[in-house]
Design a protein around this motif. Structure first.
Motif, mmCIF file in Angstrom:
data_model
loop_
_atom_site.group_PDB
_atom_site.id
_atom_site.type_symbol
_atom_site.label_atom_id
_atom_site.label_comp_id
_atom_site.label_asym_id
_atom_site.label_seq_id
_atom_site.Cartn_x
_atom_site.Cartn_y
_atom_site.Cartn_z
ATOM 1 N N ASP A 1 0.849 -1.180 0.000
ATOM 2 C CA ASP A 1 0.000 0.000 0.000
ATOM 3 C C ASP A 1 0.892 1.239 0.000
ATOM 4 O OD1 ASP A 1 -2.290 -1.504 0.045
ATOM 5 O OD2 ASP A 1 -2.369 -1.565 2.253
ATOM 6 N N PRO A 2 0.353 2.384 -0.365
ATOM 7 C CA PRO A 2 1.162 3.617 -0.319
ATOM 8 C C PRO A 2 1.755 3.820 1.069
ATOM 9 C CG PRO A 2 -0.869 3.993 -1.531
ATOM 10 C CD PRO A 2 -0.999 2.647 -0.905
ATOM 11 N N ASN A 3 3.003 4.240 1.106
ATOM 12 C CA ASN A 3 3.748 4.594 2.310
ATOM 13 C C ASN A 3 4.074 3.402 3.195
ATOM 14 O OD1 ASN A 3 3.722 7.384 1.658
ATOM 15 N ND2 ASN A 3 1.593 7.490 2.391
ATOM 16 N N GLN A 4 3.788 2.186 2.721
ATOM 17 C CA GLN A 4 4.137 1.006 3.504
ATOM 18 C C GLN A 4 5.567 0.544 3.182
ATOM 19 O OE1 GLN A 4 1.154 -2.020 2.814
ATOM 20 N NE2 GLN A 4 0.111 -1.530 4.738
ATOM 21 N N THR A 5 6.126 -0.309 4.063
ATOM 22 C CA THR A 5 7.430 -0.942 3.853
ATOM 23 C C THR A 5 7.286 -2.441 4.055
ATOM 24 O OG1 THR A 5 8.070 -0.697 6.167
ATOM 25 C CG2 THR A 5 8.657 1.113 4.658
ATOM 26 N N GLU A 6 8.251 -3.172 3.509
ATOM 27 C CA GLU A 6 8.212 -4.630 3.628
ATOM 28 C C GLU A 6 9.622 -5.186 3.402
ATOM 29 O OE1 GLU A 6 5.035 -7.323 1.808
ATOM 30 O OE2 GLU A 6 6.758 -7.680 0.480
ATOM 31 N N ASP B 1 18.408 -10.035 2.508
ATOM 32 C CA ASP B 1 17.145 -9.331 2.742
ATOM 33 C C ASP B 1 17.005 -8.154 1.784
ATOM 34 O OD1 ASP B 1 16.391 -11.006 4.774
ATOM 35 O OD2 ASP B 1 17.281 -9.748 6.354
ATOM 36 N N LEU B 2 15.780 -8.025 1.212
ATOM 37 C CA LEU B 2 15.424 -6.899 0.371
ATOM 38 C C LEU B 2 14.404 -6.047 1.119
ATOM 39 C CD1 LEU B 2 14.882 -8.677 -3.102
ATOM 40 C CD2 LEU B 2 17.017 -7.817 -2.107
ATOM 41 N N HIS B 3 14.666 -4.739 1.225
ATOM 42 C CA HIS B 3 13.764 -3.823 1.914
ATOM 43 C C HIS B 3 13.045 -2.962 0.881
ATOM 44 C CE1 HIS B 3 15.494 -5.028 5.732
ATOM 45 N NE2 HIS B 3 16.714 -4.696 5.295
ATOM 46 N N PHE B 4 11.707 -3.038 0.875
ATOM 47 C CA PHE B 4 10.883 -2.250 -0.029
ATOM 48 C C PHE B 4 10.260 -1.093 0.755
ATOM 49 C CE2 PHE B 4 11.073 -6.459 -1.821
ATOM 50 C CZ PHE B 4 11.223 -6.241 -3.183
ATOM 51 N N ASP B 5 10.260 0.087 0.189
ATOM 52 C CA ASP B 5 9.719 1.279 0.853
ATOM 53 C C ASP B 5 8.899 2.051 -0.165
ATOM 54 O OD1 ASP B 5 9.104 3.517 2.274
ATOM 55 O OD2 ASP B 5 11.182 3.982 2.848
ATOM 56 N N ALA B 6 7.541 2.054 0.044
ATOM 57 C CA ALA B 6 6.633 2.748 -0.886
ATOM 58 C C ALA B 6 6.350 4.180 -0.460
ATOM 59 C CB ALA B 6 5.333 1.965 -1.007
ATOM 60 N N THR B 7 7.113 4.687 0.500
ATOM 61 C CA THR B 7 6.865 6.050 0.983
ATOM 62 C C THR B 7 7.025 7.044 -0.156
ATOM 63 O OG1 THR B 7 7.693 5.439 3.168
ATOM 64 C CG2 THR B 7 7.596 7.791 2.633
ATOM 65 N N GLY B 8 5.972 7.824 -0.335
ATOM 66 C CA GLY B 8 6.009 8.863 -1.352
ATOM 67 C C GLY B 8 5.783 8.383 -2.764
ATOM 68 N N VAL C 1 2.405 -0.708 -6.191
ATOM 69 C CA VAL C 1 1.872 0.161 -5.130
ATOM 70 C C VAL C 1 0.382 0.336 -5.363
ATOM 71 C CG1 VAL C 1 2.008 2.404 -4.012
ATOM 72 C CG2 VAL C 1 4.092 1.326 -4.935
ATOM 73 N N GLY C 2 -0.418 -0.010 -4.322
ATOM 74 C CA GLY C 2 -1.861 0.052 -4.467
ATOM 75 C C GLY C 2 -2.385 1.477 -4.480
ATOM 76 N N ASP C 3 -3.673 1.643 -4.884
ATOM 77 C CA ASP C 3 -4.318 2.947 -4.923
ATOM 78 C C ASP C 3 -4.629 3.404 -3.508
ATOM 79 O OD1 ASP C 3 -6.413 5.013 -5.239
ATOM 80 O OD2 ASP C 3 -6.223 4.451 -7.360
ATOM 81 N N ALA C 4 -4.534 4.701 -3.240
ATOM 82 C CA ALA C 4 -4.737 5.246 -1.895
ATOM 83 C C ALA C 4 -6.147 5.023 -1.384
ATOM 84 C CB ALA C 4 -4.412 6.740 -1.891
ATOM 85 N N ILE C 5 -7.123 4.838 -2.288
ATOM 86 C CA ILE C 5 -8.504 4.658 -1.844
ATOM 87 C C ILE C 5 -8.656 3.386 -1.023
ATOM 88 C CG2 ILE C 5 -9.296 3.349 -3.859
ATOM 89 C CD1 ILE C 5 -11.878 4.989 -3.732
ATOM 90 N N PHE C 6 -7.725 2.462 -1.151
ATOM 91 C CA PHE C 6 -7.805 1.214 -0.401
ATOM 92 C C PHE C 6 -6.845 1.193 0.778
ATOM 93 C CE2 PHE C 6 -8.778 0.026 -4.887
ATOM 94 C CZ PHE C 6 -10.133 -0.203 -4.693
#
Length: 884
Positions: free
Chosen positions: A553-558, A838-845, A874-879
């Motif tokens: 999702d937007p602004n999430q990390t994994e 380990d791979l770090h994903f960051d959808a912030t911004g 990256v998913g839509d912010a509405i969700f």
């Protein structure tokens, strides 16, 4: 699906059934090579006269140095019809010109003047077997000598005891001041057609009869004297209708030697395989200590004719010993090969005046076959046919040879619409020239236990066919090298032609090796020096999962974990994550996505095959040629090239353990590998789990248009390779093709039916993971169209097959984006081990959408740049509040 039963191999005489089977060890069957036909004919000079029909110009021919003679027994001489003539030609520069026309001083109609002719230096002898001698029509021979450029009759020779129709002059031979003349129809002791030969000698300009020669076992109808040859104090008189043992009309030749002025029979010669009606002795010729005898094997009373042969004998000073039997490589029954023979040094020609005949069609244009001797071995150099040869010309009915210049008569050739006016042809015989390249091969560094191959090219730079002997390896280290593909040994190579052999180097230890390839041929022997250095086997690399996908999702990390594997068994894998793929000058290994490819048939369409699946332990890669260009992109759907024993199937016979014809296939969609341009293929690679016999396999590349069916495959490249008996090997095959942009293409490895070789083939495979299916097709097992191996019960059989080439687009973009961080950027992995990363994903911004990157692993592995596609969605912010 039928019940899987354990595979067993045993011999059976029952009907063989086709099944999917697994490997076993069997003997390797040899591959026979067939020699190509033909050879380029040398330059020809046709000779004709301003004659009329049925003059038979070319009935007899002779040549010595730069002088040639051609006869026509039916030419008119003045007002005398059918008196016969002989035409003398000389070589002036590069042109043969008519010097003289010879005829008898006492011409007689139809005397058969010119039935035979011989020449030595400035002396010509012409036989006229129906001329008047001591009696009417007893036969005669005319001797001519040259002074300057003028020829004049010196003598008329005839037998002192000649009788009518003895055919004296049917054969003539001359050597120095001696002439031998055959009279094959002579009566001896009241017996008909026993035959005789007469020797005449010249003192000054006077000729006298020296001796009458007869066979010490002559019988009626032997025709002793039908052909003669003489050189110095050696003479050969043939009796082509003589019998040898129970072989009637098999033919014989009698050797005589002269001591002082006395001739003595020393030997009776016959063919080592004498057979009835072969007519051994129809023609004879002598050169030094070599003799050739023709046996045309015509179809006579009992219909047991053959294509004909000629036999070469050599003298040991006392006896003549058979050295070779010459035959035409394309001979057929009734070619009359051997009707005419000639020899000069180590060259020989044999006439086959009926060559070219077909059942019901009278072609019989005729041919002349040229042979050369090297180290006592005779090989056919070329088949010479007239450039303007016509039906029934019978070129090769007579032949003569001087050094490398041959002359052949075609007495029945049609000239200017005149049937049987006749022709003669002069040929300059060519010589083969052996050329081998390269002269030396340095294999450089080669991994221990793996095979590197290089090509040796054998060329014929000469003007006659070259015969290549068997290529062999010599030297103390010869065992480290092998001739793995050989298209040269035992082959005929035409002028300007070539062939190739692949030489393999498989070092056994960390050492320097050297050997030589011996390349023998009919034009000599050449050598190729070999050298190479054994080095440690490179490491291997594989990364799982590949590709990597993340959904945030937007602004999430994994954080996700990938694993770097070392599937090999040699050296420690040293890897590092690089962000500049352009600096790595080696193969870019690209693992593709999995675009579904619909097939023509489902699993239920598979026919009567019984599927078996043996178990086996993993085994590391032990052979991989390294001789291909290292730069480019390698497209693969296999997570690893390590092969597993007992993992593969093939269509075959469970009763005998042999395999039938199989096709193993993989599909490659360019878009799956990030290629949006055309792709130029340079090589392919496939694995072999087990091959127990040597055989030719075919590598095919197709472009797929529609669903996956052979009907929709367009062949774009194909090559045949020779597979050797081996196991757990990787094979690299050079092949060139351009795959159009946007295409799906197919790699196919097609193997033939191996039942006749008692052989078996199983492809290399593993269960390490794949991003697209592996396919098999085998008509014998009811799977004529490609079948997904998973659909027929073998989901763990992942074929080791890949394609290497170059695309117009940049092969890899290795820079890491801001949204992706790799915790560990380098490492060392022992053989068989693995390392977690380990791979770090960051959808912030990041806005909603899809983002891509490529992880580029540079290493000391053979695939020095190994790539892993990474996709972040990256998913839509509405969700964002949890609604999905």
């Amino acid at each position: 699906m039928s019940t899987r039963t354990p595979w067993r191999r045993y011999r059976s005489t029952t009907r063989r059934a086709a099944n999917w089977i697994l490997a076993c060890t069997m003997a390797c069957a040899p591959l026979a090579f067939a020699a190509p036909q033909g050879g380029s004919p040398p330059a020809q000079v046709p000779l004709t006269i301003d004659g009329v029909a049925f003059e038979n110009f070319g009935t007899a021919v002779a040549i010595d140095g730069q002088t040639a003679v051609v006869t026509t027994p039916y030419a008119a001489v003045g007002a005398t019809d059918g008196a016969g003539a002989a035409y003398v030609y000389v070589l002036a520069g590069a042109t043969w010109t008519l010097q003289a026309q010879l005829s008898a001083a006492d011409p007689k109609p139809f005397s058969n003047y010119g039935r035979a002719v011989a020449i030595v230096g400035d002396t010509i002898v012409v036989g006229a077997q129906s001329a008047d001698g001591a009696m009417d029509s007893a036969g005669a021979a005319y001797v001519y000598t040259r002074t300057g450029s003028t020829w004049s009759q010196q003598a008329k020779l005839f037998a002192a005891d000649g009788e009518g129709f003895n055919d004296f002059g049917a054969a003539v031979a001359v050597s120095g001041n001696s002439v031998v003349i055959g009279a094959p129809s002579t009566f001896i002791n009241g017996e008909n057609v026993v035959g005789a030969a007469y020797v005449f000698v010249r003192v000054g300009s006077t000729w006298s009869q020296q001796q009458k020669l007869v066979a010490n076992d002559g019988l009626a109808f032997d025709s002793f004297g039908n052909a003669v040859a003489v050189e110095g104090d050696k003479a050969i008189v043939a009796a082509s209708q003589a019998s040898v043992g129970a072989a009637s009309f098999s033919g014989a030749a009698y050797a005589f030697s002269r001591s002082g002025s006395t001739w003595t029979q020393t030997q009776k010669l016959s063919a080592s395989d004498a057979a009835s009606e072969n007519l051994f002795g129809q023609s004879v010729a002598i050169s030094g200590s070599s003799l050739v005898v023709g046996a045309p094997q015509p179809i006579l009373a009992f219909g047991n004719g053959g294509p004909g042969a000629a036999y070469v004998f050599v003298s040991d000073g006392t006896n003549w010993i058979e050295q070779a039997k010459l035959v035409a490589d394309d001979g057929v029954q009734d070619d009359a090969f051997g009707t005419a023979v000639a020899i000069s040094g180590n060259s020989a020609v044999v006439g086959a005046p009926k060559q070219g005949s077909q059942a019901g069609v009278d072609l019989e244009t005729g041919a002349l076959y040229a042979y050369a001797r090297s180290s006592g071995v005779w090989t056919q150099q070329s088949r010479i046919r007239a450039v303007d040869g016509g039906q029934g010309a019978h070129m090769g009915a007579r032949a003569a040879l001087s050094a490398t210049v041959a002359i052949a008569g075609a007495p029945d050739a049609t000239v200017n619409s005149n049937p049987s006016e006749g022709k003669a042809y002069l040929f300059t015989l060519g010589t083969p020239v052996l050329s081998v390249a390269p002269a030396a091969i340095d294999f450089g560094d080669a991994p221990i236990g793996r095979t590197t191959t290089r090509a040796v090219t054998v060329r014929n730079l000469g003007t006659a066919d070259l015969f290549s002997g068997a290529l062999v390896l010599i030297g103390n280290d010869a065992a480290q090298f092998a001739i793995v593909e050989d298209a040269c040994s035992g082959q005929r190579i035409a002028p300007a032609g070539s062939c190739k052999a692949q030489v393999g180097f498989t070092p056994a230890a960390l050492a320097t090796y050297a050997a030589q390839v011996v390349v023998p041929g009919s034009a000599g022997v050449q050598f190729v020096s070999l050298a190479g250095q054994g080095v440690p086997v490179p490491a291997q690399i594989a990364v799982t999962p590949n590709p990597v996908n993340a959904l945030l999702d937007p602004n999430q990390t994994e954080t996700q974990t990938i694993t770097v594997h070392h599937p090999g068994d040699s050296q420690t894998l040293q890897w590092t994550l690089t962000q500049n793929g352009g600096n790595v000058s080696s193969r870019l290994h690209v693992l593709g996505d999995a675009t579904p490819v619909p097939t023509a048939h489902s699993a239920s369409s598979t026919g009567p095959g019984t599927f078996q699946h043996a178990t086996g332990a993993p085994s590391s890669l032990i052979a991989r040629p390294t001789g291909l260009p290292p730069i480019g992109q390698t497209l693969s759907h296999s997570a690893s090239e390590t092969m597993v024993s007992g993992n593969s199937i093939s269509c075959g016979n469970n009763e005998t353990g042999t395999t039938n014809a199989n096709q193993f296939l993989r599909t490659f969609t360019l878009a799956d590998f990030g290629i949006d341009s055309a792709f130029k293929v340079s090589s392919i690679r496939f694995g072999i789990e087990s091959s127990t016999a040597g055989f030719p396999a075919t590598v095919n590349l197709y472009v797929l248009n529609g669903f996956f069916s052979y009907f929709n495959l367009e062949l774009v490249a194909s090559t045949t390779i020779q597979v050797q008996a081996q196991s757990l090997s990787l094979i690299d095959v050079p092949i060139s093709a351009t795959i159009p942009a946007g295409s799906t293409f197919v790699l196919e490895i097609a193997t033939p039916d191996l039942e006749s070789l008692d052989g078996q083939f199983l492809p290399g495979s593993n269960a390490a993971g794949q991003t697209a299916p592996s396919y098999i097709a085998a008509s014998r097992c009811g799977s004529g169209e490609p079948q997904d191996l998973a659909d027929i019960g073998f989901p763990d059989m992942h074929l080791v097959m890949s394609v290497t080439g170059e695309s117009a687009a940049p092969p890899a973009q290795c820079a890491l984006p801001a949204w992706l961080d790799v915790a560990t950027q380098s490492g060392a992995v022992a053989p068989g081990g693995s390392q977690a990363v380990d791979l770090h994903f960051d959808a912030t911004g990041l806005a909603a959408g899809s983002y891509s990157a490529t992880l580029c692993f540079a290493s000391n592995a053979e695939d020095a740049l190994y790539t892993v596609p990474v996709t972040l969605s990256v998913g839509d912010a509405i969700f964002a509040n949890g609604f999905d």
